[in-house]
Design a protein around this motif. Sequence first.
Motif, short mmCIF file in Angstrom:
data_model
loop_
_atom_site.label_atom_id
_atom_site.label_comp_id
_atom_site.label_asym_id
_atom_site.label_seq_id
_atom_site.Cartn_x
_atom_site.Cartn_y
_atom_site.Cartn_z
N LYS A 380 0.83 -1.20 0.00
CA LYS A 380 0.00 0.00 0.00
C LYS A 380 0.87 1.26 0.00
O LYS A 380 0.50 2.29 -0.59
CB LYS A 380 -0.93 -0.02 1.22
CG LYS A 380 -1.94 1.12 1.27
CD LYS A 380 -2.85 1.15 0.06
CE LYS A 380 -3.79 -0.03 -0.01
NZ LYS A 380 -4.80 0.12 -1.10
N GLU A 383 1.74 2.36 -3.38
CA GLU A 383 0.60 2.97 -4.06
C GLU A 383 0.35 4.40 -3.59
O GLU A 383 0.13 5.31 -4.40
CB GLU A 383 -0.64 2.12 -3.80
CG GLU A 383 -1.93 2.67 -4.37
CD GLU A 383 -3.14 1.86 -3.92
OE1 GLU A 383 -4.22 2.45 -3.77
OE2 GLU A 383 -2.99 0.64 -3.69
N LEU A 384 0.41 4.63 -2.26
CA LEU A 384 0.03 5.92 -1.70
C LEU A 384 1.22 6.86 -1.47
O LEU A 384 1.04 8.08 -1.44
CB LEU A 384 -0.71 5.72 -0.37
CG LEU A 384 -2.03 4.94 -0.43
CD1 LEU A 384 -2.63 4.83 0.96
CD2 LEU A 384 -3.01 5.63 -1.37
N PRO A 512 -3.47 -5.17 8.28
CA PRO A 512 -3.33 -5.01 6.82
C PRO A 512 -3.32 -6.33 6.05
O PRO A 512 -3.84 -6.40 4.94
CB PRO A 512 -2.00 -4.27 6.69
CG PRO A 512 -1.93 -3.44 7.95
CD PRO A 512 -2.49 -4.36 9.02
N ASP A 515 -6.70 -7.46 4.70
CA ASP A 515 -7.45 -6.69 3.70
C ASP A 515 -7.90 -7.57 2.54
O ASP A 515 -8.99 -7.39 1.99
CB ASP A 515 -6.58 -5.54 3.16
CG ASP A 515 -6.45 -4.39 4.14
OD1 ASP A 515 -7.14 -4.40 5.18
OD2 ASP A 515 -5.65 -3.48 3.87
N THR A 519 -11.01 -7.68 -0.32
CA THR A 519 -10.75 -7.12 -1.66
C THR A 519 -10.70 -8.19 -2.74
O THR A 519 -10.84 -7.87 -3.93
CB THR A 519 -9.43 -6.33 -1.66
OG1 THR A 519 -8.35 -7.21 -1.28
CG2 THR A 519 -9.49 -5.17 -0.67
N ARG A 704 -9.58 -2.07 4.51
CA ARG A 704 -8.87 -0.80 4.32
C ARG A 704 -7.86 -0.54 5.44
O ARG A 704 -7.46 0.60 5.68
CB ARG A 704 -9.87 0.36 4.21
CG ARG A 704 -10.85 0.19 3.08
CD ARG A 704 -11.73 1.41 2.90
NE ARG A 704 -11.00 2.53 2.32
CZ ARG A 704 -11.56 3.72 2.02
NH1 ARG A 704 -12.87 3.90 2.24
NH2 ARG A 704 -10.84 4.70 1.52
N ALA A 706 -4.59 -1.43 5.67
CA ALA A 706 -3.29 -0.96 5.18
C ALA A 706 -3.35 0.51 4.80
O ALA A 706 -2.42 1.28 5.07
CB ALA A 706 -2.83 -1.81 3.99
N GLU A 707 -4.44 0.91 4.17
CA GLU A 707 -4.59 2.32 3.80
C GLU A 707 -4.59 3.21 5.03
O GLU A 707 -3.91 4.26 5.06
CB GLU A 707 -5.89 2.51 3.02
CG GLU A 707 -6.14 3.96 2.64
CD GLU A 707 -7.51 4.18 2.00
OE1 GLU A 707 -7.88 5.35 1.80
OE2 GLU A 707 -8.20 3.18 1.71
#
Length: 743
Positions: A380, A383-384, A512, A515, A519, A704, A706-707
Amino acid sequence: MPETAPETAPDLSVIVHGRNVQDHLPALLDSLDAHPLTGAEVIVAAVGDWAREVAERHAPAFTVLPLPDGAGDAAARSAGAARARGRWLHFVHAKDGLPVGAPPAVAERAGALPDAVEVLLLDHVRSSWRASGLPSPDGPRLARAGRTDLALDDRAGLLRLTPLLGNRAVRAAFWRAHERLLTTEDEPFAAYAALLLADRVACLPHPAYEDRRLRPESLPPPTPAERYALVDRYEALLGLTADRPAVHGVLYDLMIRDCLHTFARAGMPDDVAREFFHRASVTARRHRPEGLRRPAGLEGVRRSLLEEGAYGTYRALQTASHARRGVRSAVHTGRRRAGTRLHTLQYRAALARPLDPHLAVFSAYWNRGVACNPAAIAAKLAELAPGVHPVWVVTAQGAALLPPGTDHVVPGTRRYWEVLARAKYLVNNVNFPDAVVKRPGTVHLQTHHGTPLKRMGVDQLPYPAAARGLDFQALLERVDKWDFSVSANSHSTRMWQRAYPSRHLSLDHGYPRNDVYYTAGPAEVRAARERLGIAPGRRAVLYAPTHRDYEAGWTPRLDLAALADRLGEETVLLVRAHYFYDSAAAPSAPLAGLRRAGRLVDVSSYEPVEELCLAADALVTDYSSIMFDYANLDRPIVIHADDWETYRTTRGVYFDLMAEAPGPVARTQAELTEILASDAWHDERATKARTAFRRRFCEYDDGRAAERVVRRVFLGEDERTLPPVLPVEDRTPAPSPEEATSS
């Protein structure tokens, strides 16, 4: 109708009060519930939901007064005292304990005292995370005072007893007469004031209280105002003793001792230390008894400097003393080996360089590879926050198994020490080595790797099989480096607080690694089964037993060949050993045949484990934390608990799995086979048990996690801006294999 006789008031009201700090309240209430309370009642002024939930398990035996989370100890004591019917009150903090037989002994002694006695002084024992039931220093002083009631002025030395409200019972009428003065958050003040205000006191030289000292590193650091409050405490108390020379002299001595002790503690900023010293000096000069002689030696010098307000001279004396101790310590430590010196020099050189705000070091399972919560966070993060570069710590053997392009270091190498020294972020699901320094500005993120059923951390101390070889002091020094601790549910949050008492902040964001259970779609479930060779329409049962601390090695708990034979060709057994072992299935001719037929697959080394869970129609386990993760899928779970009593006794557990299991419980292989061969593994009763289990232990897992962790830790977002956790009822887990196949 005959008149009902009025209820007789008890001699003693035991008032348990406060928050359930580090989960010590259950043991206190259990001990009170387990023994008859002759002449006593119990009132629990429970602060916060956790304390209320614990206390209500004992209703109606105890009177429970729920108080909001923000209520302080003084408010809780006051609420308990207002409800009390007893002639005497004994205040017991929720973190503390009562030795067996203490309430009846206190009630009997207090009930026999004359009306003039207003305070009964008790002996106590002391406990900490290291040890329990240690004798207090108060016993001899109480014994010398005898059993005759007396005035404090005739034995002022009783002021030297440990200032706890719990080691003194007070007459209810006396408490109510002085409640305005005694109801304070400053417990030592209330303990001293109770003695100073009482006309007469009596002693019980019998341990009737357990004072549990919480690890200081687990408590918030004192604010400047809280430090100055120590001086204010004695200023007020000494004002009560102006015309009582014997009592005043003892109290003055206690003040000087406490002020010097507080000033000697490390960590007080210089401006705060200077102001504290000044305030203590002013109070010392104002209340110094006439003709007082200071003790000889260094202690006398310290007191003289304090009374004179000589801050600079005192600091110089303190610095010289620390230097002498440092030299002695260096001599005792001796020289390190050459190899260690080399690594130390490399690490120190790297520590001298600036932190890299774009560098993060990840490790999982003692450097085994890219796995678990750290792996999900790293994915993650890419990605972020792609500007943060991840480096994994991996053993030389594990490096060959890393995904292509994974930047990594091998422990002990030069670059290993360099990245550990310079990385702003350090992420692990266990702990980094003791040698790792917690630099200012670094962020240590502890992700853990399971929900605790078994005892963890310092809670393992009473269990020799689990504690064997553990250095608990070193463990806690590692824990003190944590900034954040990831949690999947409030149970874990509370148990980590208890097992790892430190100041880290709990991230109640979910695991995390879980998740994926929300998903993943039908394609991911089908792909996982195809990689494992599970044909459509066949039932896959994942069997994942855990490690036993009381066993020298792996002991097979099931005859897998017999189980597979009984379940038939349409069932595939996925067998996964605990990561301490290579396999959960000993080699044999029948098992070899089952493997060739695809009816038994050894997945002990298969990664990631989350993929195994996606592929399985059901889970069979004993006490492994995999049950908490798998419950997110809302698929059947069966517990095989053939040695529950032994496991619970030797390892220690946080709750009774037999009473709160996520599905059917089998105590023998025959029972397990019957459950799996019938509808019991997925019937209405099993579903109801699993629903309750998910509600409690999948509390923060919603896909969500990990986000939330990345945004909170790496992007610095405020807790209030993160995605809220969905209620369990509103989540949609990955489809079951049957649903994935049909779609």
